[in-house]
Scaffold this active site. Structure first.
Site, PDB file in Angstrom:
ATOM      1  N   ARG A 135       0.852  -1.191   0.000  1.00 43.41           N
ATOM      2  CA  ARG A 135       0.000   0.000   0.000  1.00 43.41           C
ATOM      3  C   ARG A 135       0.888   1.241   0.000  1.00 43.41           C
ATOM      4  O   ARG A 135       1.749   1.396   0.875  1.00 43.41           O
ATOM      5  CB  ARG A 135      -0.916   0.005   1.230  1.00 43.41           C
ATOM      6  CG  ARG A 135      -1.783   1.230   1.263  1.00 43.41           C
ATOM      7  CD  ARG A 135      -2.758   1.294   2.425  1.00 43.41           C
ATOM      8  NE  ARG A 135      -3.203   2.669   2.526  1.00 43.41           N
ATOM      9  CZ  ARG A 135      -3.401   3.328   3.657  1.00 43.41           C
ATOM     10  NH1 ARG A 135      -3.247   2.727   4.811  1.00 43.41           N
ATOM     11  NH2 ARG A 135      -3.768   4.588   3.629  1.00 43.41           N
TER      12      ARG A 135
ATOM     13  N   HIS B 229      -3.064  11.242   1.049  1.00 40.93           N
ATOM     14  CA  HIS B 229      -2.662  10.896   2.423  1.00 40.93           C
ATOM     15  C   HIS B 229      -2.048  12.152   3.058  1.00 40.93           C
ATOM     16  O   HIS B 229      -0.860  12.198   3.380  1.00 40.93           O
ATOM     17  CB  HIS B 229      -1.686   9.721   2.413  1.00 40.93           C
ATOM     18  CG  HIS B 229      -1.539   9.007   3.732  1.00 40.93           C
ATOM     19  ND1 HIS B 229      -1.684   7.649   3.871  1.00 40.93           N
ATOM     20  CD2 HIS B 229      -1.235   9.465   4.978  1.00 40.93           C
ATOM     21  CE1 HIS B 229      -1.467   7.297   5.136  1.00 40.93           C
ATOM     22  NE2 HIS B 229      -1.188   8.395   5.826  1.00 40.93           N
TER      23      HIS B 229
ATOM     24  N   GLU C 140      -7.863   8.402   6.327  1.00 45.70           N
ATOM     25  CA  GLU C 140      -8.288   8.907   7.631  1.00 45.70           C
ATOM     26  C   GLU C 140      -8.767  10.363   7.601  1.00 45.70           C
ATOM     27  O   GLU C 140      -8.171  11.228   8.265  1.00 45.70           O
ATOM     28  CB  GLU C 140      -7.162   8.749   8.658  1.00 45.70           C
ATOM     29  CG  GLU C 140      -6.740   7.310   8.861  1.00 45.70           C
ATOM     30  CD  GLU C 140      -5.795   7.108  10.031  1.00 45.70           C
ATOM     31  OE1 GLU C 140      -5.308   8.111  10.587  1.00 45.70           O
ATOM     32  OE2 GLU C 140      -5.540   5.939  10.393  1.00 45.70           O
TER      33      GLU C 140
ATOM     34  N   ASN D 100      -8.460   1.328   9.154  1.00 43.33           N
ATOM     35  CA  ASN D 100      -7.165   1.504   9.816  1.00 43.33           C
ATOM     36  C   ASN D 100      -7.437   1.294  11.295  1.00 43.33           C
ATOM     37  O   ASN D 100      -8.175   2.065  11.914  1.00 43.33           O
ATOM     38  CB  ASN D 100      -6.613   2.921   9.621  1.00 43.33           C
ATOM     39  CG  ASN D 100      -6.208   3.203   8.186  1.00 43.33           C
ATOM     40  OD1 ASN D 100      -6.387   2.374   7.299  1.00 43.33           O
ATOM     41  ND2 ASN D 100      -5.670   4.392   7.956  1.00 43.33           N
TER      42      ASN D 100
ATOM     43  N   TYR E  49      -5.821   0.473  15.202  1.00 41.77           N
ATOM     44  CA  TYR E  49      -4.649   0.345  16.076  1.00 41.77           C
ATOM     45  C   TYR E  49      -5.005  -0.152  17.469  1.00 41.77           C
ATOM     46  O   TYR E  49      -4.385  -1.056  17.977  1.00 41.77           O
ATOM     47  CB  TYR E  49      -3.899   1.685  16.155  1.00 41.77           C
ATOM     48  CG  TYR E  49      -3.145   1.965  14.874  1.00 41.77           C
ATOM     49  CD1 TYR E  49      -1.847   1.519  14.705  1.00 41.77           C
ATOM     50  CD2 TYR E  49      -3.755   2.626  13.818  1.00 41.77           C
ATOM     51  CE1 TYR E  49      -1.159   1.726  13.518  1.00 41.77           C
ATOM     52  CE2 TYR E  49      -3.083   2.837  12.623  1.00 41.77           C
ATOM     53  CZ  TYR E  49      -1.786   2.388  12.480  1.00 41.77           C
ATOM     54  OH  TYR E  49      -1.105   2.581  11.307  1.00 41.77           O
TER      55      TYR E  49
ATOM     56  N   GLU F  58      -4.532  -0.717   7.677  1.00 44.78           N
ATOM     57  CA  GLU F  58      -3.425  -0.327   8.565  1.00 44.78           C
ATOM     58  C   GLU F  58      -3.614  -1.013   9.902  1.00 44.78           C
ATOM     59  O   GLU F  58      -4.729  -1.042  10.441  1.00 44.78           O
ATOM     60  CB  GLU F  58      -3.415   1.187   8.822  1.00 44.78           C
ATOM     61  CG  GLU F  58      -2.591   1.984   7.869  1.00 44.78           C
ATOM     62  CD  GLU F  58      -2.518   3.468   8.243  1.00 44.78           C
ATOM     63  OE1 GLU F  58      -2.327   3.794   9.430  1.00 44.78           O
ATOM     64  OE2 GLU F  58      -2.658   4.284   7.319  1.00 44.78           O
TER      65      GLU F  58
END
Ligand code: NOJ
Length: 525
Positions: free
Chosen positions: A113, A158, A203, A345, A347, A421
């Site tokens: 990516r 991005h 995002e 994404n 985390y 992500e």
């Protein structure tokens, strides 16, 4: 036989490289009976790894590249970045892209990516001047991937906005919707024949929220107003780009397109207080669904809770109209269903607490609208400040991902999911068993979801190597490979454990069940 295996394990522990055989595979041979691998990822599962343009390329002013808002901010106000650094050279990927693709290959990944730099392709932001060097660079990079059977996954934006467009109001100016679509058209024409996975935005929630809370570029303080304008225009730009792709490119280019959404599971700091529990739940919807609801819900538009709260607070604050802009009927239809998959994404779980004792009449801000904030010091997006700094199933909270996916798949009609992500930040030491454990727990969780029937088709570890981490500069590292930032060559060195573990999972398509016993037996390595 056992002697040979033990020697191999021992030499791996010493750090010797036996790249063709992974340490886990070797360990598996010793414990064959306890390693009946019944769980397998689908044969066509995408195992990837990611980076982004500004964070990795460098070459900030090479071959007609235009300036971006990050170039300007890091040059003129270095104190806005934790260590005062910038990404002028970054990991030097503009020159080292072949090495990077090799590293992707060495990890056993089948996809990479990347993102495109808008100012490298259109130096002023506008499509009347296309920078040939920008087109050449990305063509070379994509061709290199294809040559090595690596599938490109390309994010169009991005965060590195061309400076000229920021001077015209950036994401708060409604004209940016068309400027973005014009940029996307150039990109589809140039690379679309070779790219099957696209995302328009990375995002937008963080970009719009922190960009106007004075944290990320453009670093303006217009929270509670500009963030909603930014999100509104990003949603329209995304949807128009999706329609452009469907109407003019999909038939011949046969790709899929979506946008990357940062999603997290919210837990109340005090689970015994119902008010706190409700506030955490409210935050989940208000924040995560800002971009999800208009795209994936049956009726489209912003969620009711978001519209009601912002309208209500705006009126208390003496405003005639809501600070949240309203979509027109045809815009709601345009945005609805404008994604071929959900790109997540993820985390961590975030612990949150309710704002207390503040006067809403006097407080116009996004956080005040949400009504909760992260507990200071609690694990947050990619930063794990756990008590013992260890990743275990409790600290790494892989179950947060399942909670999100289950809640969203029950509520919305989601055709397919990609985890775009997922990664673990530390201070950059080579010894990274906690990162390996983080990947282990999350991939295990994903496999569990797939077995339960959830259509997840890909996973991207973040990041391939250490990159410029926005406002954290180089103080915060997530790379599978470490980069020597004092070396002009920017040499890459594999971290000790995470590349080996990922390679094992990516190539066998299974989770090695001996991994945790390996970790326990070698606690002090
Ligand atoms: C999400 C962003 O997309 C990426 O640019 C960043 O490096 C990671 N979070 C880690 O902070």
């Amino acid at each position: 036989m056992n002697f040979i295996i033990l020697t191999l394990i021992f030499s791996t522990i010493r750090g010797d490289d036996h790249s063709s055989i992974s340490f886990l595979a070797r360990k598996l041979v010793t414990n064959r009976s306890e390693n009946v691998k019944v769980d397998k990822f689908p044969d066509d599962f995408i195992f990837g790894v990611g980076t982004s343009a500004y964070q990795s390329e460098g070459a900030w002013n090479v071959s007609n590249k235009g300036e971006s808002i990050w170039d300007k901010m890091t040059h003129e106000q270095p104190s806005t970045v934790a260590d005062g650094t910038n990404a002028d050279v970054a990991a030097n990927s503009y020159y080292l892209y072949k090495t990077d693709v090799d590293l992707v290959k060495q990890l056993g990944a089948n996809s990479y990516r990347i993102s495109l730099s808008w100012p490298r392709i259109l130096p002023t932001g506008f499509d009347n001047y296309v920078n040939e060097d920008g087109i050449r660079y990305y063509n070379d990079l994509i061709d290199e991937m294809l040559k090595k059977n690596i599938t490109p996954f390309v994010t169009i934006f991005h965060w590195d906005l061309p400076l000229d467009l920021e001077d015209l109001g950036g994401w708060t100016n409604p004209s940016i919707v068309d400027w973005f679509v014009d940029y996307a058209r150039v990109v589809f024409n140039a690379f679309g024949a070779k790219v099957k996975y696209w995302t328009t935005f990375n995002e937008p929630m963080f970009y719009c929220m922190y960009g106007y809370q004075g944290i990320l570029a453009p670093r303006k303080n217009w929270s509670g107003i500009a963030d909603y304008l930014c999100g509104h225009n990003a949603l329209l730009a995304h949807a128009k780009t999706y329609r452009l792709y469907s109407d003019h490119f999909r038939k011949t280019q046969k790709g899929k397109i979506s946008l990357n959404l940062a999603l997290f599971w919210t837990v109340p700091e005090n689970p015994n207080d119902q008010e706190e529990v409700d506030a955490a739940d409210y935050m989940f919807e208000f924040r995560n669904e800002w971009f999800l609801h208009p795209i994936y819900s049956k009726d489209g538009d912003y969620s009711k809770i978001m519209k009601d709260r912002i309208a209500n607070y705006s009126s208390i604050q003496g405003l005639f109209r809501s600070r949240l802009p309203a979509f027109k009927r045809h815009e709601i239809e345009l945005i609805k269903n404008s994604a071929d998959f959900l790109s997540i994404n993820y985390y961590s779980v975030v612990t949150v607490r309710k704002f207390k004792n503040f006067d809403i009449k006097e407080t116009i801000s996004y956080d005040a609208d949400v009504g909760t904030r992260h507990t200071p010091g609690a694990p947050n997006n990619a930063s794990f400040e756990t008590e013992n700094n260890e990743c275990d199933v409790k600290n790494c909270q892989p179950w947060g991902l399942s909670k999100i996916i289950k809640r969203l798949t029950q509520k919305y009609s989601i055709p397919m999911i990609m985890i775009a992500e997922n990664g673990y930040a530390d201070e950059g030491q080579l010894e990274d068993m906690d990162r390996a454990k983080y990947f282990y727990y999350h991939l295990k969780e994903i496999l569990k979801l797939i077995k339960e029937g959830i259509n997840i088709q890909g996973y991207y570890a973040w990041t391939l190597f250490d990159v410029f981490e926005w406002d954290k500069g180089h103080t915060f590292k997530l790379g599978l490979y470490s980069v020597n930032y004092t070396d002009p060559e920017r040499a890459r060195t594999p971290r000790k454990w995470s590349p080996k573990l990922l390679k094992d999972i990516y190539t066998t398509k299974t989770i090695p069940s001996s991994f945790l016993s390996f970790v326990n037996e070698n606690k002090n390595i």
